[in-house]
Design a protein around this motif. Sequence first.
Motif, short mmCIF file in Angstrom:
data_model
loop_
_atom_site.label_atom_id
_atom_site.label_comp_id
_atom_site.label_asym_id
_atom_site.label_seq_id
_atom_site.Cartn_x
_atom_site.Cartn_y
_atom_site.Cartn_z
N GLY A 202 0.79 -1.23 0.00
CA GLY A 202 0.00 0.00 0.00
C GLY A 202 0.82 1.27 0.00
N THR A 203 2.14 1.19 0.13
CA THR A 203 2.99 2.37 0.05
C THR A 203 3.28 2.68 -1.42
OG1 THR A 203 5.00 1.02 0.20
CG2 THR A 203 4.04 1.84 2.28
N TYR A 204 3.86 3.88 -1.64
CA TYR A 204 4.12 4.33 -3.00
C TYR A 204 5.59 4.62 -3.21
CZ TYR A 204 -0.90 4.90 -3.86
OH TYR A 204 -2.24 4.66 -4.03
N GLU A 205 6.03 4.43 -4.44
CA GLU A 205 7.37 4.84 -4.84
C GLU A 205 7.39 6.35 -5.08
OE1 GLU A 205 10.00 2.94 -4.94
OE2 GLU A 205 8.93 1.07 -4.46
N ALA A 206 8.57 6.89 -5.37
CA ALA A 206 8.69 8.32 -5.63
C ALA A 206 7.95 8.69 -6.92
CB ALA A 206 10.17 8.71 -5.74
N TRP A 207 7.54 9.98 -6.99
CA TRP A 207 6.85 10.47 -8.18
C TRP A 207 7.77 10.45 -9.40
CZ3 TRP A 207 1.82 11.15 -8.78
CH2 TRP A 207 1.02 11.40 -7.65
N LEU A 208 7.22 10.08 -10.53
CA LEU A 208 7.89 10.18 -11.81
C LEU A 208 7.06 11.12 -12.69
CD1 LEU A 208 8.58 6.37 -12.36
CD2 LEU A 208 10.22 8.09 -11.56
N ASP A 209 7.66 11.62 -13.75
CA ASP A 209 6.90 12.50 -14.63
C ASP A 209 7.35 12.34 -16.07
OD1 ASP A 209 8.97 14.67 -15.32
OD2 ASP A 209 9.00 14.73 -13.14
N GLU A 210 6.43 12.65 -16.97
CA GLU A 210 6.69 12.60 -18.41
C GLU A 210 6.19 13.89 -19.04
OE1 GLU A 210 8.06 11.05 -22.01
OE2 GLU A 210 8.31 10.25 -19.97
N GLU A 211 7.06 14.58 -19.75
CA GLU A 211 6.68 15.85 -20.36
C GLU A 211 5.82 15.61 -21.59
OE1 GLU A 211 8.73 20.01 -22.01
OE2 GLU A 211 9.98 18.34 -21.30
N ILE A 212 4.82 16.47 -21.75
CA ILE A 212 3.93 16.42 -22.91
C ILE A 212 4.05 17.75 -23.65
CG2 ILE A 212 1.55 16.15 -23.71
CD1 ILE A 212 1.00 14.66 -21.06
N ASP A 213 4.45 17.73 -24.89
CA ASP A 213 4.68 18.99 -25.60
C ASP A 213 3.36 19.64 -26.01
OD1 ASP A 213 3.85 17.96 -28.21
OD2 ASP A 213 5.78 16.93 -28.28
N LYS A 214 3.43 20.90 -26.33
CA LYS A 214 2.25 21.70 -26.64
C LYS A 214 1.51 21.17 -27.86
CE LYS A 214 0.87 26.50 -27.59
NZ LYS A 214 1.37 27.90 -27.74
N GLU A 215 2.27 20.73 -28.88
CA GLU A 215 1.64 20.22 -30.10
C GLU A 215 0.80 18.99 -29.80
OE1 GLU A 215 4.78 21.15 -29.79
OE2 GLU A 215 4.60 23.01 -30.95
N THR A 216 1.29 18.12 -28.92
CA THR A 216 0.53 16.93 -28.54
C THR A 216 -0.73 17.32 -27.79
OG1 THR A 216 2.55 15.57 -28.43
CG2 THR A 216 0.61 14.77 -27.24
N SER A 217 -0.61 18.31 -26.90
CA SER A 217 -1.78 18.78 -26.16
C SER A 217 -2.86 19.26 -27.11
CB SER A 217 -1.38 19.92 -25.21
OG SER A 217 -0.52 19.47 -24.19
N LEU A 218 -2.48 20.05 -28.12
CA LEU A 218 -3.44 20.57 -29.08
C LEU A 218 -4.08 19.46 -29.91
CD1 LEU A 218 -1.54 23.74 -30.36
CD2 LEU A 218 -3.72 23.73 -29.14
N GLU A 219 -3.27 18.53 -30.37
CA GLU A 219 -3.77 17.44 -31.20
C GLU A 219 -4.75 16.58 -30.41
OE1 GLU A 219 -2.05 13.53 -33.62
OE2 GLU A 219 -0.67 15.08 -32.89
N GLU A 220 -4.39 16.23 -29.18
CA GLU A 220 -5.26 15.38 -28.36
C GLU A 220 -6.54 16.13 -27.98
OE1 GLU A 220 -4.95 12.27 -27.60
OE2 GLU A 220 -2.95 11.92 -28.45
N ALA A 221 -6.42 17.42 -27.66
CA ALA A 221 -7.59 18.20 -27.26
C ALA A 221 -8.59 18.30 -28.40
CB ALA A 221 -7.16 19.60 -26.82
N THR A 222 -8.10 18.42 -29.63
CA THR A 222 -8.99 18.50 -30.78
C THR A 222 -9.83 17.23 -30.92
OG1 THR A 222 -7.42 19.93 -31.95
CG2 THR A 222 -9.09 18.83 -33.28
N ASP A 223 -9.18 16.10 -30.75
CA ASP A 223 -9.89 14.82 -30.84
C ASP A 223 -10.86 14.64 -29.67
OD1 ASP A 223 -10.22 12.03 -31.92
OD2 ASP A 223 -9.40 11.53 -29.96
N ILE A 224 -10.44 15.01 -28.46
CA ILE A 224 -11.29 14.89 -27.28
C ILE A 224 -12.53 15.77 -27.42
CG2 ILE A 224 -11.41 15.44 -24.82
CD1 ILE A 224 -8.47 14.52 -24.64
N ALA A 225 -12.34 16.99 -27.93
CA ALA A 225 -13.47 17.91 -28.10
C ALA A 225 -14.52 17.32 -29.02
CB ALA A 225 -12.98 19.25 -28.64
N SER A 226 -14.10 16.68 -30.10
CA SER A 226 -15.04 16.08 -31.04
C SER A 226 -15.84 14.98 -30.38
CB SER A 226 -14.27 15.54 -32.25
OG SER A 226 -15.16 14.98 -33.20
N GLN A 227 -15.18 14.17 -29.55
CA GLN A 227 -15.88 13.08 -28.85
C GLN A 227 -16.89 13.63 -27.84
OE1 GLN A 227 -13.50 9.58 -27.61
NE2 GLN A 227 -11.73 10.70 -28.41
#
Length: 392
Positions: A196-221
């Motif tokens: 039930g304990t957790y390891e340290a936080w990890l992170d992955e950067e998401i570039d702006k172009e990916t955010s825009l592309e994914e948001a466009t598809d999500i908006a349509s859905q």
Amino acid sequence: MWRKTGILVMSSFIVLAGCIPGVAPEEDGVDIEQEEETTEDSTVEVSPEIPSLNNYYRSVLQDGRYISGAAREFHRDVVYNRMDLERIEVGMQELASEQFNQEDYFFREGQFIGGTELNNWVMRRDEDDNPLGLNPPLAEGETFEERESSQPRVLSNIIEHNYVVENNEGNLQVGGIVIGLSMNSLYYFREENDDGTYEAWLDEEIDKETSLEEATDIASQIVDRLRSEDRDNGALENVPIMFAVYREAPRDSSLPGNFIATGTAAPGEDVSNWDNLNETHYLFPSSTANEEQREDSEAFNQFRDEVNQFFENFIGVVGEGYYQNGEMRELSIEIPITFYSETEVIAFTQHVTDKVEQRFQDISVEVEITSSNGAEALIVKEPGEDPFVHVY
């Protein structure tokens, strides 16, 4: 439009309808839905018109009470940075005002997407357990980090706002919807251990172009889901739906994120007319502001030095600049002081006001002077206008 402070003057309520009508498709929108606990004698009214330095939407009230959003508690749990949640909620209204006139439309928190449903939407898509998930399914990989990082969750939160108008019968009906898509700039994840304990936080950067592309598809859905016949008998088919795409700041940021795009689905159509937005926030003083906005940074430093001439001891002066298309539009400043006498606070406020007028003539400026006792004074200066000054 200021994001933190409004100077409010209350006035009487205006009753727009004698009762709450049921939901029914209308030519220009949808009548406001009747809540389960209300009776036929419930009244719908809007909040007072508020003379202020800001332009606010008047809110829809039911029996004199504010109507909270159907997913109110959900938003507080999923957005880590409080500044992001405040910025996206206020910013959505700022963007909405470009399409839904504040004189004709009234504001109501979203009522069409419930909390449980919203939770399913922002989770990962899983064909067996959660087919409605708008985040990508978990990737293949040998390790937990590989599975998460190679397919990061791009969507952080969805916020719904309803904009209501009065129809010819004197009833209120939904005339527009704004959906805020809050996208991750960094996806944070951590592995849970068997105990039930957790390891340290990890992170992955998401570039702006990916955010825009994914948001466009999500908006349509989302448009397809909101206009489904299964939702309020297809009542939203003829309601325009505007999307505001927001990119959250990293968790340790001292500034909020930024809106990066808007798009609108006209009645009966998919999302189109996407416009990219260019807005940025800078912290003053900071090395980033000094490198990227040197002239403004030097002006702020001069202002800070002049303010500090008032006291023998140095006081901190911190500013947040809001930029559109590379130009500063607004500057909010916080000045914490050690409380002295009321007359000294007044004199200091006068001193700061004079420096604001000298240094920042062409932008909107808001200054909050505080002490350990709380707020001491407020200064608001709009371009071409005399400053508003209030000592508490």
